[in-house]
Write a protein that holds these residues in place. Structure first.
Motif, PDB file in Angstrom:
ATOM      1  N   GLU A 133      -8.280  -0.885  -6.827  1.00  0.00           N
ATOM      2  CA  GLU A 133      -6.866  -0.503  -6.719  1.00  0.00           C
ATOM      3  C   GLU A 133      -6.702   0.864  -6.057  1.00  0.00           C
ATOM      4  OE1 GLU A 133      -4.042  -2.086  -6.954  1.00  0.00           O
ATOM      5  OE2 GLU A 133      -5.056  -3.926  -7.535  1.00  0.00           O
ATOM      6  N   PHE A 134      -7.587   1.811  -6.383  1.00  0.00           N
ATOM      7  CA  PHE A 134      -7.510   3.114  -5.700  1.00  0.00           C
ATOM      8  C   PHE A 134      -7.729   2.923  -4.192  1.00  0.00           C
ATOM      9  CE2 PHE A 134      -8.865   5.277  -9.859  1.00  0.00           C
ATOM     10  CZ  PHE A 134      -7.599   5.792 -10.099  1.00  0.00           C
ATOM     11  N   SER A 135      -8.691   2.073  -3.831  1.00  0.00           N
ATOM     12  CA  SER A 135      -8.975   1.854  -2.399  1.00  0.00           C
ATOM     13  C   SER A 135      -7.798   1.169  -1.718  1.00  0.00           C
ATOM     14  CB  SER A 135     -10.212   0.966  -2.210  1.00  0.00           C
ATOM     15  OG  SER A 135     -11.308   1.630  -2.722  1.00  0.00           O
ATOM     16  N   ARG A 136      -7.256   0.167  -2.413  1.00  0.00           N
ATOM     17  CA  ARG A 136      -6.096  -0.528  -1.838  1.00  0.00           C
ATOM     18  C   ARG A 136      -4.970   0.479  -1.583  1.00  0.00           C
ATOM     19  NH1 ARG A 136      -1.162  -1.924  -3.595  1.00  0.00           N
ATOM     20  NH2 ARG A 136      -0.168  -3.734  -2.632  1.00  0.00           N
ATOM     21  N   ALA A 137      -4.686   1.307  -2.607  1.00  0.00           N
ATOM     22  CA  ALA A 137      -3.590   2.276  -2.473  1.00  0.00           C
ATOM     23  C   ALA A 137      -3.876   3.255  -1.332  1.00  0.00           C
ATOM     24  CB  ALA A 137      -3.408   3.025  -3.791  1.00  0.00           C
ATOM     25  N   ALA A 138      -5.123   3.721  -1.240  1.00  0.00           N
ATOM     26  CA  ALA A 138      -5.470   4.681  -0.175  1.00  0.00           C
ATOM     27  C   ALA A 138      -5.261   4.035   1.191  1.00  0.00           C
ATOM     28  CB  ALA A 138      -6.915   5.149  -0.347  1.00  0.00           C
ATOM     29  N   ASN A 139      -5.643   2.771   1.329  1.00  0.00           N
ATOM     30  CA  ASN A 139      -5.463   2.078   2.611  1.00  0.00           C
ATOM     31  C   ASN A 139      -3.987   1.852   2.919  1.00  0.00           C
ATOM     32  OD1 ASN A 139      -8.052   1.777   3.586  1.00  0.00           O
ATOM     33  ND2 ASN A 139      -8.455   0.109   2.143  1.00  0.00           N
ATOM     34  N   VAL A 140      -3.251   1.465   1.891  1.00  0.00           N
ATOM     35  CA  VAL A 140      -1.815   1.201   2.108  1.00  0.00           C
ATOM     36  C   VAL A 140      -1.120   2.476   2.594  1.00  0.00           C
ATOM     37  CG1 VAL A 140       0.371   0.707   0.937  1.00  0.00           C
ATOM     38  CG2 VAL A 140      -1.622  -0.731   0.494  1.00  0.00           C
ATOM     39  N   VAL A 141      -1.350   3.602   1.890  1.00  0.00           N
ATOM     40  CA  VAL A 141      -0.621   4.812   2.283  1.00  0.00           C
ATOM     41  C   VAL A 141      -1.100   5.339   3.635  1.00  0.00           C
ATOM     42  CG1 VAL A 141       0.120   5.542  -0.026  1.00  0.00           C
ATOM     43  CG2 VAL A 141      -2.061   6.321   0.839  1.00  0.00           C
ATOM     44  N   ALA A 142      -2.352   5.045   3.990  1.00  0.00           N
ATOM     45  CA  ALA A 142      -2.849   5.554   5.284  1.00  0.00           C
ATOM     46  C   ALA A 142      -2.436   4.655   6.447  1.00  0.00           C
ATOM     47  CB  ALA A 142      -4.368   5.710   5.232  1.00  0.00           C
ATOM     48  N   PHE A 143      -2.417   3.340   6.251  1.00  0.00           N
ATOM     49  CA  PHE A 143      -2.280   2.445   7.408  1.00  0.00           C
ATOM     50  C   PHE A 143      -1.082   1.508   7.384  1.00  0.00           C
ATOM     51  CE2 PHE A 143      -6.947   3.071   6.763  1.00  0.00           C
ATOM     52  CZ  PHE A 143      -7.119   3.943   7.831  1.00  0.00           C
ATOM     53  N   ASP A 144      -0.442   1.315   6.210  1.00  0.00           N
ATOM     54  CA  ASP A 144       0.597   0.288   6.163  1.00  0.00           C
ATOM     55  C   ASP A 144       1.871   0.758   6.860  1.00  0.00           C
ATOM     56  OD1 ASP A 144       0.684  -2.352   4.224  1.00  0.00           O
ATOM     57  OD2 ASP A 144       2.691  -1.609   4.718  1.00  0.00           O
ATOM     58  N   PHE A 145       2.541  -0.181   7.466  1.00  0.00           N
ATOM     59  CA  PHE A 145       3.766   0.154   8.192  1.00  0.00           C
ATOM     60  C   PHE A 145       4.886   0.572   7.229  1.00  0.00           C
ATOM     61  CE2 PHE A 145       7.471  -1.107  10.845  1.00  0.00           C
ATOM     62  CZ  PHE A 145       7.256  -0.148  11.836  1.00  0.00           C
ATOM     63  N   ASN A 146       4.975  -0.096   6.081  1.00  0.00           N
ATOM     64  CA  ASN A 146       5.980   0.233   5.060  1.00  0.00           C
ATOM     65  C   ASN A 146       5.277   0.572   3.748  1.00  0.00           C
ATOM     66  OD1 ASN A 146       8.392  -0.161   6.341  1.00  0.00           O
ATOM     67  ND2 ASN A 146       8.437  -2.360   5.875  1.00  0.00           N
ATOM     68  N   PRO A 147       4.578   1.696   3.687  1.00  0.00           N
ATOM     69  CA  PRO A 147       3.707   1.915   2.520  1.00  0.00           C
ATOM     70  C   PRO A 147       4.441   1.885   1.190  1.00  0.00           C
ATOM     71  CG  PRO A 147       3.908   3.930   3.823  1.00  0.00           C
ATOM     72  CD  PRO A 147       4.542   2.834   4.618  1.00  0.00           C
ATOM     73  N   TRP A 148       5.665   2.443   1.134  1.00  0.00           N
ATOM     74  CA  TRP A 148       6.351   2.528  -0.169  1.00  0.00           C
ATOM     75  C   TRP A 148       6.642   1.149  -0.749  1.00  0.00           C
ATOM     76  CZ3 TRP A 148       8.231   3.946   4.515  1.00  0.00           C
ATOM     77  CH2 TRP A 148       9.261   3.169   5.025  1.00  0.00           C
ATOM     78  N   ALA A 149       6.841   0.155   0.131  1.00  0.00           N
ATOM     79  CA  ALA A 149       7.116  -1.189  -0.376  1.00  0.00           C
ATOM     80  C   ALA A 149       5.815  -1.848  -0.835  1.00  0.00           C
ATOM     81  CB  ALA A 149       7.777  -2.028   0.708  1.00  0.00           C
ATOM     82  N   THR A 150       4.778  -1.775  -0.017  1.00  0.00           N
ATOM     83  CA  THR A 150       3.511  -2.455  -0.333  1.00  0.00           C
ATOM     84  C   THR A 150       2.802  -1.811  -1.524  1.00  0.00           C
ATOM     85  OG1 THR A 150       3.355  -2.678   2.049  1.00  0.00           O
ATOM     86  CG2 THR A 150       1.452  -3.414   0.764  1.00  0.00           C
ATOM     87  N   LEU A 151       2.860  -0.486  -1.569  1.00  0.00           N
ATOM     88  CA  LEU A 151       2.110   0.238  -2.595  1.00  0.00           C
ATOM     89  C   LEU A 151       2.439  -0.237  -4.010  1.00  0.00           C
ATOM     90  CD1 LEU A 151       0.202   2.622  -3.167  1.00  0.00           C
ATOM     91  CD2 LEU A 151       2.206   4.113  -3.203  1.00  0.00           C
ATOM     92  N   PHE A 152       3.724  -0.440  -4.268  1.00  0.00           N
ATOM     93  CA  PHE A 152       4.155  -0.772  -5.629  1.00  0.00           C
ATOM     94  C   PHE A 152       4.362  -2.272  -5.849  1.00  0.00           C
ATOM     95  CE2 PHE A 152       5.857   3.534  -4.638  1.00  0.00           C
ATOM     96  CZ  PHE A 152       5.108   4.251  -5.546  1.00  0.00           C
ATOM     97  N   GLU A 153       3.879  -3.096  -4.922  1.00  0.00           N
ATOM     98  CA  GLU A 153       4.023  -4.546  -5.102  1.00  0.00           C
ATOM     99  C   GLU A 153       3.349  -4.962  -6.407  1.00  0.00           C
ATOM    100  OE1 GLU A 153       2.238  -6.647  -1.802  1.00  0.00           O
ATOM    101  OE2 GLU A 153       4.142  -6.416  -0.726  1.00  0.00           O
TER     102      GLU A 153
END
Ligand code: GTP
Ligand code: MG
Length: 334
Positions: free
Chosen positions: A312-332
């Motif tokens: 989960e830490f890795s997923r979150a780190a990847n989401v905030v670094a690379f995702d286009f809409n991090p705030w939406a994906t992060l808290f899914e």
């Protein structure tokens, strides 16, 4: 500035804006605070009548500044005995609460900390009551005092707690971390920023001191004098949350390091003698309790849940670094 850096900055600004609006939504309303205060005074009157000579104290997220809306209420029953029979008291409280028409009353007599849980029908407020857990009252004050120094602590911890609940890594019964552990991780992280955003209150001249059993709890609590402490650090919430997940995904030394809010730094597992499994305590992620220093808040994590947590830490780190809409994906939701 390169075009890529400029875009990155704009994304971060946007990310921070979204996070701050989520933060605003999570803050309990004044109406909720009033409801909680009424609930607590009703409970105090009930206990004055039914268990005279005892006192009730609030602790946990309803007083430590890290409570989001609709969180439960943690209460400590204080009795004037050195070693009260906690199980008996928990059963007695369950009977009193049932006679007062509370809902879902459960006496958890075999938990590490025995508690009675219940819900008040009128407000839907859930409450846990434990017995003589003075350390929890004192560590709630420590957390509250840290929160007064720099608002970014409360903002960061709200995001981390919200993420942990949504991603199902906030449940000590399932081997993941308590909210208390996550808040300590945030405090430690902000103590480590350069320039630091938070000081180490336990390394400063004590202005508050209590003894709980054999444990001396002492620290500098005149935090109104420290309001500018983090002013030289201009990091935004978006930057801090990104760095927080990056730290726990890629930089923390899980094999050797213990994070310690008490010293404002790192200790080694060797010096704490947290290198071996003893009973169910494996020390796969080590978070020292600021007062009960033999207590590792990561002790509940086992070989399965450490994998889930680190994933989960890795997923979150990847989401905030690379995702286009991090705030939406992060808290899914998980
Ligand atoms: P939410 O209920 O999730 O909003 O968070 P919370 O801040 O109430 O945290 P949690 O339910 O994890 O714990 C409630 C309080 O119990 C904390 O604020 C601490 O004061 C205390 N606490 C929790 N776990 C421990 C522990 O392992 N050791 C000690 N000494 N205190 C603990
Ligand atoms: Mg709580």
């Amino acid at each position: 500035m390169h075009r890529r850096d400029l875009l990155y900055r704009l994304d971060l600004q946007n990310f921070t804006r979204e996070l701050l609006s989520l933060y605003d939504e999570l803050i309990p309303t004044e109406e909720e605070e009033v409801r909680r205060r009424k609930f607590f005074s009703k409970l105090e009157s009930l206990f004055e009548r039914e268990l005279p000579g005892t006192r009730l104290f609030l602790f946990g997220s309803c007083v430590n500044a890290f409570g989001v809306c609709n969180s439960d209420i943690d209460v400590c029953l204080s009795v004037d005995e050195e070693e009260p029979n906690k199980i008996e008291l928990v059963v007695q409280m369950a009977t009193i609460l049932e006679s007062d028409a509370m809902l879902n009353v459960q006496a958890l007599t075999h938990a590490r900390v025995p508690i009675v849980k219940f819900t008040e029908p009128a407000t839907g407020i859930s409450c846990d009551i434990c017995v003589n857990n003075t350390l929890a009252v004192v560590n709630s004050k420590l957390l509250h005092d840290y929160a007064q120094i720099d608002v970014r602590l409360r903002q960061l911890a709200f995001m981390v707690k919200h993420w942990a609940k949504r991603r199902q890594v906030n449940d000590t019964y399932r081997g993941t971390l308590s909210s208390y552990a996550y808040v300590l991780m945030c405090i430690h992280f902000l103590q480590q920023r350069r320039p630091p955003i938070l000081p180490c209150l336990q390394e400063m001249r004590p202005t508050y001191e209590v003894k709980v059993g054999s444990i001396r709890c002492a620290y500098y609590d005149q935090v109104e004098t420290l309001r500018d402490f983090g002013a030289d650090n201009k990091e935004t919430l978006g930057e801090l949350l990104t760095a927080f997940f990056d730290y726990w995904a890629c930089q923390h030394d899980y094999n050797h390091s213990v994070i310690s809010v008490r010293t404002g730094g790192y200790l080694s597992k060797n010096e704490k003698e947290w290198t071996r499994r003893i009973g169910n305590e494996r020390h796969l992620i080590c978070i020292e309790d600021p007062f009960e220093v033999t207590h590792d808040l990561g002790r509940v994590v086992d070989k399965h849940s450490i994998k889930a947590l680190r994933a989960e830490f890795s997923r979150a780190a990847n989401v905030v670094a690379f995702d286009f809409n991090p705030w939406a994906t992060l808290f899914e939701p998980y």
